[in-house]
Scaffold this motif. Sequence first.
Motif, short mmCIF file in Angstrom:
data_model
loop_
_atom_site.label_atom_id
_atom_site.label_comp_id
_atom_site.label_asym_id
_atom_site.label_seq_id
_atom_site.Cartn_x
_atom_site.Cartn_y
_atom_site.Cartn_z
N ILE A 676 0.84 -1.21 0.00
CA ILE A 676 0.00 0.00 0.00
C ILE A 676 0.87 1.25 0.00
O ILE A 676 0.58 2.24 -0.69
N GLU A 677 1.97 1.21 0.74
CA GLU A 677 2.90 2.35 0.75
C GLU A 677 3.47 2.57 -0.65
O GLU A 677 3.65 3.71 -1.10
N GLY A 678 3.75 1.47 -1.35
CA GLY A 678 4.24 1.57 -2.73
C GLY A 678 3.23 2.26 -3.63
O GLY A 678 3.60 3.08 -4.49
N ILE A 679 1.96 1.93 -3.45
CA ILE A 679 0.90 2.58 -4.24
C ILE A 679 0.86 4.07 -3.92
O ILE A 679 0.76 4.92 -4.82
N GLU A 680 0.96 4.40 -2.64
CA GLU A 680 0.92 5.81 -2.23
C GLU A 680 2.08 6.59 -2.85
O GLU A 680 1.89 7.71 -3.34
N GLN A 681 3.27 6.00 -2.84
CA GLN A 681 4.43 6.68 -3.42
C GLN A 681 4.28 6.86 -4.92
O GLN A 681 4.59 7.92 -5.47
N LYS A 682 3.80 5.81 -5.58
CA LYS A 682 3.64 5.86 -7.04
C LYS A 682 2.63 6.94 -7.43
O LYS A 682 2.90 7.78 -8.32
N VAL A 683 1.48 6.95 -6.76
CA VAL A 683 0.44 7.93 -7.09
C VAL A 683 0.93 9.35 -6.78
O VAL A 683 0.69 10.28 -7.56
N SER A 684 1.61 9.50 -5.65
CA SER A 684 2.10 10.83 -5.27
C SER A 684 3.06 11.38 -6.32
O SER A 684 3.06 12.58 -6.63
N LYS A 685 3.90 10.51 -6.90
CA LYS A 685 4.83 10.95 -7.96
C LYS A 685 4.07 11.29 -9.24
O LYS A 685 4.35 12.28 -9.91
N GLU A 686 3.09 10.43 -9.57
CA GLU A 686 2.33 10.65 -10.81
C GLU A 686 1.45 11.90 -10.72
O GLU A 686 1.23 12.59 -11.72
N LYS A 687 0.94 12.19 -9.53
CA LYS A 687 -0.01 13.30 -9.37
C LYS A 687 0.64 14.51 -8.71
O LYS A 687 -0.07 15.33 -8.10
N ILE A 688 1.94 14.61 -8.82
CA ILE A 688 2.65 15.71 -8.16
C ILE A 688 2.06 17.06 -8.61
O ILE A 688 1.79 17.29 -9.79
N GLY A 689 1.81 17.92 -7.64
CA GLY A 689 1.24 19.24 -7.95
C GLY A 689 -0.26 19.28 -7.88
O GLY A 689 -0.86 20.35 -7.88
N GLN A 690 -0.91 18.11 -7.81
CA GLN A 690 -2.37 18.09 -7.72
C GLN A 690 -2.82 18.26 -6.28
O GLN A 690 -2.04 18.10 -5.34
N ALA A 691 -4.11 18.53 -6.11
CA ALA A 691 -4.67 18.75 -4.77
C ALA A 691 -4.58 17.49 -3.93
O ALA A 691 -4.75 16.39 -4.46
N PRO A 692 -4.33 17.65 -2.63
CA PRO A 692 -4.23 16.47 -1.75
C PRO A 692 -5.46 15.56 -1.81
O PRO A 692 -5.35 14.35 -1.75
N ASP A 693 -6.67 16.19 -1.94
CA ASP A 693 -7.90 15.39 -2.01
C ASP A 693 -7.90 14.47 -3.23
O ASP A 693 -8.31 13.32 -3.16
N GLU A 694 -7.43 15.00 -4.37
CA GLU A 694 -7.39 14.20 -5.60
C GLU A 694 -6.41 13.05 -5.46
O GLU A 694 -6.69 11.92 -5.89
N ILE A 695 -5.27 13.33 -4.86
CA ILE A 695 -4.25 12.28 -4.64
C ILE A 695 -4.82 11.19 -3.73
O ILE A 695 -4.69 10.00 -4.01
N SER A 696 -5.47 11.62 -2.65
CA SER A 696 -6.05 10.66 -1.71
C SER A 696 -7.11 9.80 -2.37
O SER A 696 -7.18 8.58 -2.15
N LYS A 697 -7.94 10.42 -3.21
CA LYS A 697 -9.00 9.66 -3.91
C LYS A 697 -8.39 8.63 -4.84
O LYS A 697 -8.86 7.49 -4.93
N THR A 698 -7.33 9.02 -5.56
CA THR A 698 -6.68 8.09 -6.50
C THR A 698 -6.06 6.93 -5.75
O THR A 698 -6.16 5.77 -6.17
N ILE A 699 -5.40 7.24 -4.63
CA ILE A 699 -4.80 6.18 -3.81
C ILE A 699 -5.88 5.22 -3.33
O ILE A 699 -5.73 3.99 -3.43
N ALA A 700 -6.97 5.77 -2.81
CA ALA A 700 -8.06 4.93 -2.30
C ALA A 700 -8.63 4.06 -3.41
O ALA A 700 -8.94 2.88 -3.19
#
Length: 935
Positions: A676-700
């Motif tokens: 799950i941490e790997g998913i969080e890191q991957k999404v955070s890199k891919e969505k860099i600069g986007q709103a935290p809510d959008e990143i959280s939704k994508t991770i979820a």
Amino acid sequence: MNQPNQNPEQIARDLIDSQLEQAGWLVKSKNEVNLSGGKGIAVREYQTSSGPADYVLFVDRKPVGVIEAKREEEGERLTVVEDQSREYATSKLKYLKHDDLPYVYESTGTITRFTDYNDPKPRSRPVFHFHKPETLAEWNGQAETLRARLLNTPPLDEQGLRPAQKSAIRNLEKSFQANNPKALIQMATGAGKTFTACTFVYRLLKFAKAKRVLFLVDTKNLGEQAEQEFLKYQPTDDNRKFTELYNVQRLTSSYIASDSQVCISTIQRLYSILQGKELEESAEEENPNESGWTVSRYLSGKDPLPVAYTQKNPIEQFDFIIIDECHRSIYNLWKQVLDYYDAFLVGLTATPDKRTFAFFNQNVVSEYTYEESVADGVNVPYDVFTIETEITKTGSIIKAKEFVDKREKLTRRKRWEQLDDDLTYTPNKLDKEVVNPSQIRTIIRAFKEALPTIFPDRFDEDREFEVPKTLIFAKTDSHADDIIQIVREEFNEGNDFCKKITYKIEEDPKSVLNRFRNSWAPRIAVTVDMIATGTDVKPLEVLLFMRDVKSSNYFEQMKGRGTRTINFDDLQKVTRTAKHTKTHFVIVDAIGAIKSKKTDSRPLERKPTVPLKDLLGAIKMGAQDEDLFLSLANRLLRLEKELSPSEKEKFSELADGKSLQTVIKDLLNAYNPDVIEGIEQKVSKEKIGQAPDEISKTIALEVDQLRTSAAKVFTGELTEYVEKVRKAHDQIIDYSNTDKVIGKGWDKFTKEKAKEVVADFTEYIQTHKDEIIALEIFYDQPYRRRELTLKMVKDLLDRIKLDRPMLAPNYIWEAYQQLGQVKDNSPKKELITLVSLIRKVVGIDTQLTSYDATVNENFRKWIFQQNAGQHNKFTEEQLAWLRMIKDHIASSFQIGMDDLDYTPFDKNGGRGTMWNLFGTETAALFEELNKELSA
């Protein structure tokens, strides 16, 4: 409900309003205030000399506190705004004359922190919800707060307390005085944890004026034991018993009496209370973390409901919560119960693990080990008597054309069949796939014959031997039934002599247990799990292990059943031939349990009571909870060992082409924190600069897809096949091979025995050097050692366990240690131990040396050679990577480019960073390190 266009501040205010109303507050704007409208009034935007406060709290028309509201995304910064909220609390309210307001909250509506500024050294703490106005009124009327009263607790009266109990109570009270929210008491089984708890609870009620204390257990049996301790406890400074001074209530429904000062409850009952539901007492019989109880809640296909606030059971309901056997009841679903209450938490356990220490913030106020308890005379020591039989050690073969009984595991119905081929079974298949009555009978008969040697003074006037109270640990209920029948036959006794004590027996298990504890019969009890932990049977003098245990914590708990002391008169009431008080107990090890490798990890599922078909039904209907996934993975892991290649192929065909191992891996990975941490890191890199809510939704979304993918293969056709193929695997009853004792006696690792064990291991290695690739590599040229892989070593270990389970690597290490041929301590990992042993047998190392220590020394030499004549050849970053490579080789025996995609390299940049640091030299560097470090 929040409207789509509401701003974050308004959303937080709406959540706060709702929570205040749930807790009994009337929420009013400053223009509609009626302070006589209720007990507690929360006024929005009340004007102060520092500006408008978000909320001012009034109780009985008087201001008592403030709430500073923040947006949800500011949850991590609530401690930063404490000065701001404090400023409002110390400002002057418009129209009013008043003192500083003591009760201050900072809240986002999701996260809330609270400070009572009447406390000495006021410190904010997280709270699940807001307190009721009645509570703040009660606190406001007290001369001192609870935390202030804790500072004034008088010195402990040490009369009647053991040294370890005195130390535990003194240190715990110091922890309370330091306002530590959590504390852990580690105290050996039998050292009086519950008595210690009764003592400090009495002091909390009398001197700190605590309102109510909760004693939390995870089985009804432990709750009844705790209740008995409080009933018989008498303080040293009062002639009355505890229950004459304070009301003690053991919860058997959702009703908690308002005048109860001590409540005893199972954690599963408290969870149900907070859900607003009643709970059947049968759900309290088994430890929920070991029984699959939580899984049974999900069979409707619904996820477990989170704990929600209930005004009937407010967060301030308990001042202190004591968690008994806390090493197993503070995780998963149950942690919510502990997070709900605004209370000090005190853990009691004999066997904490790493997670236990972490949960209690490493605040260990008592560390009292079994060894210390024996030295103090609190517990009794034990001796080990071993029984080795041929079939237990090596298994056996049933020849083709033999007629055998096949028995269905559940119904025990038999049928007669003839074998087409030879059937070879290994020791680990005993009592699972194959039952050999002779093997069980040989152990029981050897045990019976050894008893007069073990207890030579237990003969009566007629020279009749009296069997000491004995507890036998069986593998399964079916195994227990086989043992009971044979025990009764071999000892020539009736039904009352030997009884099964599990949750599934038709007789009341509590009644049988009481007879075992207090009456002459039964003399022998057989259990699987019910009295393996937490149950006090003081007259027990023998533990017979006919099952192995891999968890070190669980094994220590099982051994703890025999440690209890008992005075001579009480012992003689149940064992008439006893000549003196209980001085020790005896472990009779018939399975190699003492010497087998133990781990700190908790098994996925110790005692599954939810049928496999129900687990399959739950996942088929859409349930995706962690407990369900882990339990099902564990059940499939067992099944995987039983299936034939063709059955595995059929499984894969029905599982969208996924192998059974892949399906199991997917279930485990669905809740693996690293994945799950790997998913969080991957999404955070891919969505860099986007709103935290959008990143959280994508991770979820991705995590949900991971879990859905793991579950969706379980179609009706696959689940039906799994259930059918499981039932097809009957137990074969082997009547054709009779067992025999090959070793029996006190377990003293003499030099002669050590030499025999080392010779046995050496012979095995040399015999198989040409057929097992890992051994072939060690016996070949030195340069070939770089070819050794982790899989090769695992395969070798699995082969040894199948062929010769008594040649466990840690057992062989102990033998070398007895012979004085060991340079280092035993490695923590079994695979490293095995490689270290092989290097010694082959002659690479003259003394037995831990392989990881060898790699470390070789690395040191290599670095020295690289730097010879050069100044700082490697940068600090390069050295850090070289050390990671060295550690990987020490545990996995070689490194390749693919390893850079996994922990710990991937978290540090993986292949890209390696290339940046070493460039085209990477491949050559790997080859050189694989060669040099394994030399």
